[in-house]
Scaffold this active site. Structure first.
Site, PDB file in Angstrom:
ATOM      1  N   HIS A 138       6.611  21.073  61.983  1.00 48.74           N
ATOM      2  CA  HIS A 138       5.321  20.668  62.541  1.00 48.74           C
ATOM      3  C   HIS A 138       5.460  19.739  63.743  1.00 48.74           C
ATOM      4  O   HIS A 138       4.472  19.427  64.397  1.00 48.74           O
ATOM      5  CB  HIS A 138       4.407  20.063  61.460  1.00 48.74           C
ATOM      6  CG  HIS A 138       4.859  18.751  60.879  1.00 48.74           C
ATOM      7  ND1 HIS A 138       5.422  18.642  59.633  1.00 48.74           N
ATOM      8  CD2 HIS A 138       4.797  17.502  61.365  1.00 48.74           C
ATOM      9  CE1 HIS A 138       5.679  17.367  59.372  1.00 48.74           C
ATOM     10  NE2 HIS A 138       5.312  16.654  60.427  1.00 48.74           N
ATOM     11  N   SER A 265       8.024  11.753  60.809  1.00 49.40           N
ATOM     12  CA  SER A 265       8.132  13.198  60.616  1.00 49.40           C
ATOM     13  C   SER A 265       9.349  13.725  61.361  1.00 49.40           C
ATOM     14  O   SER A 265       9.509  13.481  62.554  1.00 49.40           O
ATOM     15  CB  SER A 265       6.888  13.902  61.159  1.00 49.40           C
ATOM     16  OG  SER A 265       5.773  13.695  60.343  1.00 49.40           O
TER      17      SER A 265
END
Length: 309
Positions: A138, A265
């Protein structure tokens, strides 16, 4: 920018069927270990001044409210402003890395991501070779944002290894060349949320990189996980570390109670093994009691090795 710079390969649907046999015989190979030998603690943590393995027994829960980050975590582009990828559980055990010029801290890179709609986001990546960084899927490909013109491959990523606030000891390089798998680009399946950033220089030869390895369940459950990255709830561009034992695993995910926050992330979940550092998962998600990352299985391993080439 041409579309052929971006590649989403098959996530190898026969992977689950092969895992049981693989885990009985596959004993943690590595690729491209570079840098000084690991000098960790006896229980597998990095030797970071001021950091000790947290002991949560009889410690009352604390309310933790992160301050507003200057830029949002890239995970919010696909999932919205919820702690999907990064969570602090109870006491915050993270410590700041004061000198990011040393190995292994210079392997971790702060990412400034520009999406297709020119919105900007933050994330983390880590070198696995001279011109390749591993990260979350992502980070490189936004899925289901609900915002017109935002979904799909991001426009560019500025890679800043060893960043320390306003200081960029190794400079920066901007990439428009990304990789992930169809399990992420097609359906947004969190089990396949991993990818890579290919940079147009060999900056990794200066910073060094981590190995990657595949280990069976029983081995991982005895392993200490380490995570360092660039959380957005701390001063901009500072690197923070925490480590703790692996809590549980399934065929495609690794779970751990290691404190992280938005901006991390794509961070490495890595172990110390025989003097080297090896990624065992890519940090991508949070939860009420544990955070989690995409497990480096044989299929993930093979893709990362191919992307290094």
């Amino acid at each position: 920018m041409t579309r052929d710079l971006h590649t989403a390969v098959s996530n190898q649907p026969d992977e689950l069927a092969a895992l049981a046999q693989e885990q009985a015989v596959f004993q943690g190979p590595s690729e491209g270990v570079q840098g000084t030998p690991a000098q960790g603690t006896p229980d597998g943590l990095e030797a970071v001044e001021g950091y000790q393995r947290p002991e949560y027994d009889n410690i009352p829960a604390e309310t933790w409210t992160p301050p507003t980050a200057p830029l949002p975590d890239i995970g919010e582009a696909s999932y919205g402003p919820a702690p999907h990828a990064e969570t602090v559980h109870g006491p915050d055990d993270r410590v700041q890395i004061a000198d990011t010029t040393n190995y292994p801290w210079r392997v971790h890179a702060s990412l400034l991501i520009t999406a297709a709609d020119n919105s900007r986001w933050i994330g983390t990546g880590w070198f696995i070779g001279p011109h390749t960084l591993a990260t979350a899927g992502h980070v490189v490909y936004i899925k289901n944002s609900g915002v017109a013109g935002r979904d799909g491959w991001v426009k560019s990523i500025q890679v800043m290894p060893g960043r320390n606030g306003a200081t960029l000891p190794f400079g920066s390089v901007t990439s428009t060349n990304f990789r992930t798998v169809t399990g992420w680009t097609g359906s947004g399946d969190e089990n396949f949320d991993y990818g890579a950033i290919i940079i147009p220089t060999e900056l990794g030869s200066t910073t060094g990189w981590f190995g990657i390895g595949v280990w069976p369940d029983a081995d991982l459950l005895k392993t200490t996980g380490n995570i360092s990255g660039y959380p957005g709830d701390q001063p901009t561009g500072t690197q923070w570390y925490a480590g703790r034992g692996i809590s549980s695993v399934n065929p495609l995910k690794v779970y751990y109670d290691i404190d992280t926050a938005g901006g991390q992330s794509g961070s490495a979940v890595y172990r110390l093994h025989n003097g080297g550092r090896y990624g065992i998962a890519v940090h991508a998600y949070g939860g009420a009691t544990t955070n989690s990352g995409t497990r480096i299985t044989r299929a993930v391993y093979d893709n990362l090795v191919a992307w290094k080439a």
